[in-house]
Design an enzyme around this catalytic site. Sequence first.
Site, PDB file in Angstrom:
ATOM      1  N   TYR A 184       0.849  -1.193   0.000  1.00 37.54           N
ATOM      2  CA  TYR A 184       0.000   0.000   0.000  1.00 37.54           C
ATOM      3  C   TYR A 184       0.879   1.235   0.000  1.00 37.54           C
ATOM      4  O   TYR A 184       1.867   1.299   0.731  1.00 37.54           O
ATOM      5  CB  TYR A 184      -0.898   0.008   1.244  1.00 37.54           C
TER       6      TYR A 184
ATOM      7  N   ASP B  48       9.277   2.840  -0.390  1.00 33.05           N
ATOM      8  CA  ASP B  48       8.254   3.466   0.440  1.00 33.05           C
ATOM      9  C   ASP B  48       8.500   3.027   1.884  1.00 33.05           C
ATOM     10  O   ASP B  48       8.099   1.945   2.291  1.00 33.05           O
ATOM     11  CB  ASP B  48       6.856   3.053  -0.044  1.00 33.05           C
TER      12      ASP B  48
ATOM     13  N   LYS C 215       4.420   9.104   8.741  1.00 37.41           N
ATOM     14  CA  LYS C 215       4.142   8.524  10.064  1.00 37.41           C
ATOM     15  C   LYS C 215       5.131   8.972  11.149  1.00 37.41           C
ATOM     16  O   LYS C 215       4.976  10.061  11.687  1.00 37.41           O
ATOM     17  CB  LYS C 215       4.011   7.012   9.936  1.00 37.41           C
TER      18      LYS C 215
END
Length: 425
Positions: free
Chosen positions: A144, A239, A267
């Site tokens: 994702y 990522d 994050k």
Amino acid sequence: MKRQRSRALYKEAQNYMPGGVNSPVRAFKAVGGTPLFIKRASGSRICDEDGNEFLDYVMSWGALILGHAPAAVARAIAEAGRRGASFGAPTKAETELAQIITRAFPSIEKMRLVNSGTEATMSAIRLSRGFTGREKLIKFEGCYHGHSDSLLVKAGSGGATFAIPDSAGVPRGVSRDTIVARYNDLDQFSRIVRNRHREIACVIIEPVAANMGVVLPAHGFLLGVRELTARYGIVLIFDEVICGFRLGFGGAQTLYGITPDLTCLGKIIGGGLPIGAYGGREEIMECVAPCGAVYQAGTLSGNPVAVSAGLAVLRTLSRLDYGAIEWKTEHLCNGLGERLRSKGARITINRIGSMFTVFFTGAGVTDYRSAKKSDARAYARFFQAMLSAGVNLPPSQFEANFISFSHTRADIDETIARCAGKAKR
Ligand SMILES: *Cc1c(COP(=O)(O)O)cnc(C)c1O
């Protein structure tokens, strides 16, 4: 356990927001029941509006590596807020954050701050296209990378031919530029790249996958991806929105010794505030406006409050020993594994650093297909039992659990005991 207030708040929220939430996984669709409405949290514990307290292993989906509301971060946020929430002009703190990040990640020579992980991956892809003059990209099934159009796709029936939209509203024309490959299948990846390298701008990958549950890269997989992309001039994007500063201060790329061309972060680097970053080789980053022709901008990018929170987190993290949370994670996984197996559950636990997933399948989980063999209903029962026992796990089988520096040995032991149904609530 009382849930009345959460139920009432959820009902009211549904009048104003689709599904009553601002991000779909929060609605508990995969596990059933009412989502908890959170009032406050501190350290390893999170408290809902009914006054229930839970040991938390969601940790804002991995963003909170120091735990909830650590004093240094709370202070940094308050002080930054008093100086002014946003200026729309550069600040010294942005450079300080960039210094820490580029030192931690040697592959990042220059970088940009944005407001979310989605923005980081979306911008890195546009940049790769601008840099190479090619249009297609490869992503891996089960990874994702946020909700931008090109990345919200799944494998088509032809397997590795072209992708089909994984959401209504994604134009077929856009999804056709994305090729979906199987995670950990270097042979397939190598065939795709050899056949189509002239069209391929970039490859984006979670070096350790955490969004189909935790799935580790097979030995030699990341190295193979690096060698092939380098040979054909394809931009390799790691990522590391989850892995960055999670699997050690230098992320997965330092752990595995692989140098990507671009890296996406998010994050952890915002300490719980909205942030993202992308960066990498100077030659590529210099293509971004105002230096180059690839446009990317943001009114609130480099926001002073988010940057202050991020600085406080990274400065604290730089002095901590990651071995401490790894050891606790191992202890927890061993304890949970033992209890669940003794009750007859067939499970596989994938774990690395301070993150793990308990898959309800006896077979190994190495990619999206094997992850999907898990018994999601059995997971839902486990989730509900743990929630009732005061432990907050991710509300889906296909997510990672996170341990923070605020989780103590006693927290871990208590979690294992609650799994065994021993603790009284
Ligand atoms: C969470 C996540 C994103 C998206 O970040 P948002 O801040 O939610 O937009 C991208 N990539 C990975 C690997 C993620 O885990």
